[in-house]
Scaffold this motif. Structure first.
Motif, PDB file in Angstrom:
ATOM      1  N   ASN A 111       0.991  11.265  -0.908  1.00 23.40           N
ATOM      2  CA  ASN A 111       0.313  11.783  -2.094  1.00 23.40           C
ATOM      3  C   ASN A 111       1.301  11.953  -3.248  1.00 23.40           C
ATOM      4  OD1 ASN A 111       1.767  14.181  -1.552  1.00 23.40           O
ATOM      5  ND2 ASN A 111       0.102  14.974  -0.298  1.00 23.40           N
ATOM      6  N   LYS A 124      -5.773   1.161  -7.977  1.00 26.13           N
ATOM      7  CA  LYS A 124      -6.212   2.220  -7.068  1.00 26.13           C
ATOM      8  C   LYS A 124      -7.321   1.694  -6.165  1.00 26.13           C
ATOM      9  CE  LYS A 124      -5.434   6.111  -6.898  1.00 26.13           C
ATOM     10  NZ  LYS A 124      -5.800   7.221  -7.764  1.00 26.13           N
ATOM     11  N   GLU A 125      -7.193   1.975  -4.876  1.00 22.69           N
ATOM     12  CA  GLU A 125      -8.251   1.706  -3.896  1.00 22.69           C
ATOM     13  C   GLU A 125      -8.534   3.025  -3.200  1.00 22.69           C
ATOM     14  OE1 GLU A 125      -7.269  -1.444  -1.254  1.00 22.69           O
ATOM     15  OE2 GLU A 125      -7.204  -2.992  -2.821  1.00 22.69           O
ATOM     16  N   HIS A 144       0.869  -1.170   0.000  1.00 21.63           N
ATOM     17  CA  HIS A 144       0.000   0.000   0.000  1.00 21.63           C
ATOM     18  C   HIS A 144       0.911   1.227   0.000  1.00 21.63           C
ATOM     19  CE1 HIS A 144      -2.759  -3.096   1.559  1.00 21.63           C
ATOM     20  NE2 HIS A 144      -3.705  -2.370   0.997  1.00 21.63           N
ATOM     21  N   VAL A 145       0.862   1.977  -1.075  1.00 25.00           N
ATOM     22  CA  VAL A 145       1.744   3.132  -1.224  1.00 25.00           C
ATOM     23  C   VAL A 145       1.195   4.295  -0.414  1.00 25.00           C
ATOM     24  CG1 VAL A 145       2.785   4.759  -2.829  1.00 25.00           C
ATOM     25  CG2 VAL A 145       2.442   2.375  -3.511  1.00 25.00           C
ATOM     26  N   LYS A 146       1.972   4.735   0.547  1.00 28.65           N
ATOM     27  CA  LYS A 146       1.570   5.855   1.387  1.00 28.65           C
ATOM     28  C   LYS A 146       2.109   7.154   0.805  1.00 28.65           C
ATOM     29  CE  LYS A 146       1.557   3.046   5.596  1.00 28.65           C
ATOM     30  NZ  LYS A 146       2.128   2.872   6.952  1.00 28.65           N
ATOM     31  N   VAL A 159      -2.178   0.582  -4.789  1.00 32.77           N
ATOM     32  CA  VAL A 159      -1.919  -0.760  -4.276  1.00 32.77           C
ATOM     33  C   VAL A 159      -1.183  -1.559  -5.352  1.00 32.77           C
ATOM     34  CG1 VAL A 159      -2.930  -2.886  -3.370  1.00 32.77           C
ATOM     35  CG2 VAL A 159      -3.986  -0.668  -2.845  1.00 32.77           C
ATOM     36  N   ASN A 189      -8.041   6.658  -2.724  1.00 32.25           N
ATOM     37  CA  ASN A 189      -6.918   7.528  -3.083  1.00 32.25           C
ATOM     38  C   ASN A 189      -5.567   6.838  -2.961  1.00 32.25           C
ATOM     39  OD1 ASN A 189      -8.580   9.779  -3.590  1.00 32.25           O
ATOM     40  ND2 ASN A 189      -8.677  10.262  -1.394  1.00 32.25           N
ATOM     41  N   LYS A 190      -5.571   5.574  -2.581  1.00 30.01           N
ATOM     42  CA  LYS A 190      -4.325   4.844  -2.363  1.00 30.01           C
ATOM     43  C   LYS A 190      -3.945   4.000  -3.568  1.00 30.01           C
ATOM     44  CE  LYS A 190      -4.589   4.479   2.686  1.00 30.01           C
ATOM     45  NZ  LYS A 190      -4.585   3.546   3.836  1.00 30.01           N
TER      46      LYS A 190
END
Length: 242
Positions: free
Chosen positions: A186, A216-217, A182-184, A222, A219-220
């Motif tokens: 912005n 995309k999930e 999960h890319v943290k 994945v 605004n995240k």
């Protein structure tokens, strides 16, 4: 408990994962008992700058919990996040080994962090009296500089979406859990870490979505195991990752 003085001085370690405990146990393996009385614990908020380049390097920091990043502001005043840390490392140790009086980088927290502080004077006293600790510190600093240099050379030959792909590959290998990353952060964060502008990040993200290289999930972003392999394959066609 393998190292009672360590856990007495740093009780938060009892609630960390075994990997982090082992890192602290190894680092402080031969530390004298007086050193544990000198350790101080501090809690830092997310986004807090706690070391600034050019300021006196009078304190050594160890990250007990959380993630921090190193930031370089020297290029046109634009922040460039060139390294993230989530493992044990003595920040200020490199300055000690190189006889530098000021910090050579700026450090900011990515998450809330638990930090262990030790005065440089006491750190030096320990290192000069403990050859095992000195060699171990030199090894960690050498590994960090090697990784940083390799990372910089790779980015030098990558452009646009390839830089973002490299960042995703690196993050997956370091932070992926159970085959998922999960890319943290912005798009501005991604721009800071790659040296790209936000528009380039947006184009690259759109491209990867269209090619099913990311998902995309909300605004995240994945990335699953198969997507990671495809991203790594793209990079491997241009550079040797082994």
């Amino acid at each position: 408990m393998k190292h009672k003085p360590l856990y007495d001085a740093l009780p938060f370690l009892k609630n960390t994962d075994r990997e982090k405990q082992e890192q602290f146990e190894e680092y402080f393996k031969s530390a004298p008992l007086w050193l544990f009385d000198a350790l101080q614990i501090d809690e830092l908020k997310k986004g807090e700058v706690f070391v600034r380049e050019g300021e006196p390097a009078d304190t050594i920091f160890f990250i007990g919990r959380g993630i921090i990043k190193a930031i370089d502001y020297r290029v046109y005043g634009t922040p460039y996040d060139y390294m993230q840390f989530d493992k044990l490392y003595a920040f200020g140790g490199m300055e000690f080994l190189m006889d530098l009086d000021v910090y050579k980088t700026t450090l900011r927290t990515v998450t809330e962090c638990t930090v262990v502080k030790l005065s440089r004077a006491k750190f030096e006293t320990w290192m000069y009296s403990d050859i095992r600790a000195m060699k171990y510190e030199a090894k960690l600093v050498g590994e960090y500089l090697l990784q940083q240099g390799r990372h910089s050379r790779i980015f030098l030959f990558l452009q646009g979406s390839d830089r973002l792909a490299m960042l995703f590959v690196d993050r997956f290998e370091r932070y992926g859990r159970n085959g998922i990353l999960h890319v943290k952060g912005n798009r501005q964060n991604l721009a800071d870490e790659t040296g790209l502008c936000v528009k380039s990040i947006s184009r690259s993200v759109k491209k990867f979505l269209g090619e099913n290289l990311i998902t995309k999930e909300g605004n995240k972003i994945v990335i699953n195991e198969e997507q990671y392999r495809q991203l790594k394959k793209i990079i491997s066609l241009k550079i040797d990752l082994d």
